[in-house]
Design a protein around this motif. Structure first.
Motif, PDB file in Angstrom:
ATOM      1  N   ALA A   3      -2.457   6.628  -4.001  1.00 21.23           N
ATOM      2  CA  ALA A   3      -2.382   5.415  -3.008  1.00 21.23           C
ATOM      3  C   ALA A   3      -1.515   4.394  -3.547  1.00 21.23           C
ATOM      4  CB  ALA A   3      -3.738   4.902  -2.864  1.00 21.23           C
ATOM      5  N   GLY A   4      -1.038   3.583  -2.478  1.00 22.84           N
ATOM      6  CA  GLY A   4      -0.219   2.560  -2.796  1.00 22.84           C
ATOM      7  C   GLY A   4      -0.941   1.239  -3.085  1.00 22.84           C
TER       8      GLY A   4
ATOM      9  N   SER B 289      -0.534   3.463   3.880  1.00 29.17           N
ATOM     10  CA  SER B 289       1.209   3.698   4.197  1.00 29.17           C
ATOM     11  C   SER B 289       1.611   3.852   5.333  1.00 29.17           C
ATOM     12  CB  SER B 289       1.301   4.390   2.949  1.00 29.17           C
ATOM     13  OG  SER B 289       1.155   4.174   1.820  1.00 29.17           O
ATOM     14  N   ARG B 290       0.944   4.929   6.069  1.00 32.00           N
ATOM     15  CA  ARG B 290       1.338   5.065   7.534  1.00 32.00           C
ATOM     16  C   ARG B 290       1.108   4.206   8.256  1.00 32.00           C
ATOM     17  NH1 ARG B 290       4.468   7.868  11.027  1.00 32.00           N
ATOM     18  NH2 ARG B 290       5.149   5.567  10.848  1.00 32.00           N
TER      19      ARG B 290
ATOM     20  N   VAL C  48      10.075   1.583   3.378  1.00 30.21           N
ATOM     21  CA  VAL C  48       8.897   2.754   3.417  1.00 30.21           C
ATOM     22  C   VAL C  48       9.669   4.084   3.967  1.00 30.21           C
ATOM     23  CG1 VAL C  48       6.821   3.441   4.145  1.00 30.21           C
ATOM     24  CG2 VAL C  48       7.108   1.267   3.154  1.00 30.21           C
ATOM     25  N   VAL C  49      10.294   4.139   5.112  1.00 29.52           N
ATOM     26  CA  VAL C  49      10.550   5.027   5.955  1.00 29.52           C
ATOM     27  C   VAL C  49      11.665   5.879   5.051  1.00 29.52           C
ATOM     28  CG1 VAL C  49      12.150   5.712   7.962  1.00 29.52           C
ATOM     29  CG2 VAL C  49      10.038   4.374   8.097  1.00 29.52           C
ATOM     30  N   ALA C  50      12.479   4.756   4.346  1.00 29.19           N
ATOM     31  CA  ALA C  50      13.678   5.574   3.570  1.00 29.19           C
ATOM     32  C   ALA C  50      13.479   6.092   2.208  1.00 29.19           C
ATOM     33  CB  ALA C  50      14.477   4.393   3.178  1.00 29.19           C
ATOM     34  N   ALA C  51      11.799   6.092   1.739  1.00 30.94           N
ATOM     35  CA  ALA C  51      11.602   6.347   0.541  1.00 30.94           C
ATOM     36  C   ALA C  51      11.583   8.012   0.523  1.00 30.94           C
ATOM     37  CB  ALA C  51      10.314   5.845   0.195  1.00 30.94           C
ATOM     38  N   LYS C  52      11.826   8.577  -0.580  1.00 26.23           N
ATOM     39  CA  LYS C  52      11.722  10.034  -0.655  1.00 26.23           C
ATOM     40  C   LYS C  52      10.648  10.094  -1.993  1.00 26.23           C
ATOM     41  CE  LYS C  52      15.108  10.762   2.209  1.00 26.23           C
ATOM     42  NZ  LYS C  52      15.318   9.604   2.646  1.00 26.23           N
ATOM     43  N   GLU C  53      10.361  11.572  -2.287  1.00 29.23           N
ATOM     44  CA  GLU C  53       9.656  11.839  -3.438  1.00 29.23           C
ATOM     45  C   GLU C  53      10.117  11.358  -4.602  1.00 29.23           C
ATOM     46  OE1 GLU C  53       8.347  15.966  -5.687  1.00 29.23           O
ATOM     47  OE2 GLU C  53       9.731  16.229  -4.103  1.00 29.23           O
ATOM     48  N   GLY C  54       9.307  10.852  -5.430  1.00 30.19           N
ATOM     49  CA  GLY C  54       9.674  10.086  -6.650  1.00 30.19           C
ATOM     50  C   GLY C  54      10.286   8.879  -6.684  1.00 30.19           C
TER      51      GLY C  54
ATOM     52  N   ALA D 243       4.611   7.932   1.083  1.00 34.33           N
ATOM     53  CA  ALA D 243       5.858   7.434   1.833  1.00 34.33           C
ATOM     54  C   ALA D 243       7.164   8.474   2.014  1.00 34.33           C
ATOM     55  CB  ALA D 243       6.353   6.229   1.006  1.00 34.33           C
ATOM     56  N   GLY D 244       7.222   9.405   1.125  1.00 39.13           N
ATOM     57  CA  GLY D 244       8.209  10.470   1.508  1.00 39.13           C
ATOM     58  C   GLY D 244       7.772  11.233   2.847  1.00 39.13           C
TER      59      GLY D 244
END
Length: 313
Positions: A141-142, A194-195, A212-218, A283-284
């Motif tokens: 979770a965030g 998050s969604r 948030v939309v730009a975030a990737k795994e890690g 977010a990823g």
């Protein structure tokens, strides 16, 4: 879809929007409630007078049930609780505190009480305190997180095994498939944060939504465990924290770096460098910003499709 949670809250679908600071105002809460889920106003980032305004506007924007989330570590707590009662809010989610403190008060007023936990131990304490349901939130979770770092996949069946009251799963859930998975593990519903940050109605800054939309795994990491564990997007502030850790900082040094209103600066005011950007690992898998009602529709549609696919195995 009818189960213990939909009946408890009198909602159409077992989707609860999390009460996130700086994102969960009346616009988001009413939009989710109007779409058939349970919208939540996040009181953690609101002065009492602001909370009252959001509750009043939410009541005008929807005739469906909605709730208020209250982290029990903020000042003006008694005033906030009294406002909730005075404004006729019927559902309260509490977190970050002892559920025994306020649950009896709310139950006397006929208010449904849900408490957020991150472990079996605290789930049992919440049940003992008399809450109506529990949110079990995993490590994915965030925002502020449990210290045990138990993942949702592990936490939900462990809590389910020990409690008798309805269970809501949270942490790492942003799709209908994840919703189905957690309900197969024993949850009666899901709480999603998050969604819904990446929704048109979220009160968070557009730059934060885009991050948030730009975030990737890690791209997120749990940090500041000595103060209160929090999952953040890696930005300049996060890197400053990690640089300080290399010097074995004291608690006071960490507090000095954190300062005041760091989350507001990032999530609400849009400072992507110096702000605290709280979001979950999921977010990823969030690729767009859209209306909250469309998010609810997508979740239910994918949930039903996944159910059908599983039935054919």
């Amino acid at each position: 879809m009818t189960n213990r949670i939909t009946e408890l809250f009198n909602i159409k679908c077992p989707i609860i929007q999390a009460g996130m600071i700086w994102a969960s105002g009346w616009k988001l809460a009413s939009a989710v409630s109007n779409a058939g889920g349970l919208g939540i106003i996040g009181a953690g980032s609101m002065y009492p007078i602001v909370l009252r305004e959001h509750i009043q506007k939410c009541k005008k924007a929807t005739d469906k049930p909605f709730g208020v989330n209250v982290p029990m570590l903020y000042p003006d707590l008694e005033e906030i609780m009294n406002i909730i009662v005075e404004e006729g809010v019927k559902i309260v989610f509490t977190s970050a505190g002892n559920p025994k403190t306020w649950t009896p008060y709310f139950k006397e007023k006929g208010i449904t009480v849900v408490h957020v936990v991150s472990s079996v131990k605290f789930a049992l304490k919440a049940q003992e305190a008399g809450v109506d349901a529990i949110v079990a939130e995993g490590f994915e979770a965030g925002g502020h997180n449990g210290r045990d770092e138990t993942t949702t996949l592990t936490l939900i069946p462990m809590v389910k095994e020990q409690i008798k009251i309805p269970l809501i799963a949270a942490g790492g859930i942003a799709t209908g498939r994840a919703m189905l998975a957690t309900m197969v593990l024993g949850a009666d519903a899901v709480q999603i944060g998050s969604r819904f940050v990446a929704s048109d109605e979220a009160s968070s800054h557009i730059k934060f939504k885009e991050a948030v939309v730009a975030a990737k795994e890690g791209d997120t990491q749990l940090t500041l465990k000595e103060l209160a564990p929090v999952r953040l997007i890696k930005n300049k502030f996060y890197n400053d924290v990690q640089e300080l850790y290399r010097k074995a900082p004291s608690i006071d040094e960490l507090k000095e770096l954190l300062g005041r209103a760091r989350a507001k600066k990032g999530m609400f005011e849009g400072d992507m460098d110096e702000g605290e950007l709280e979001i979950g690992q999921i977010a990823g898998l969030i690729h767009d910003i859209k209306p909250a009602a469309e998010i609810v529709y997508d979740l239910i549609s994918e949930f039903k499709k996944a159910q059908q696919e599983c039935a054919s195995y």
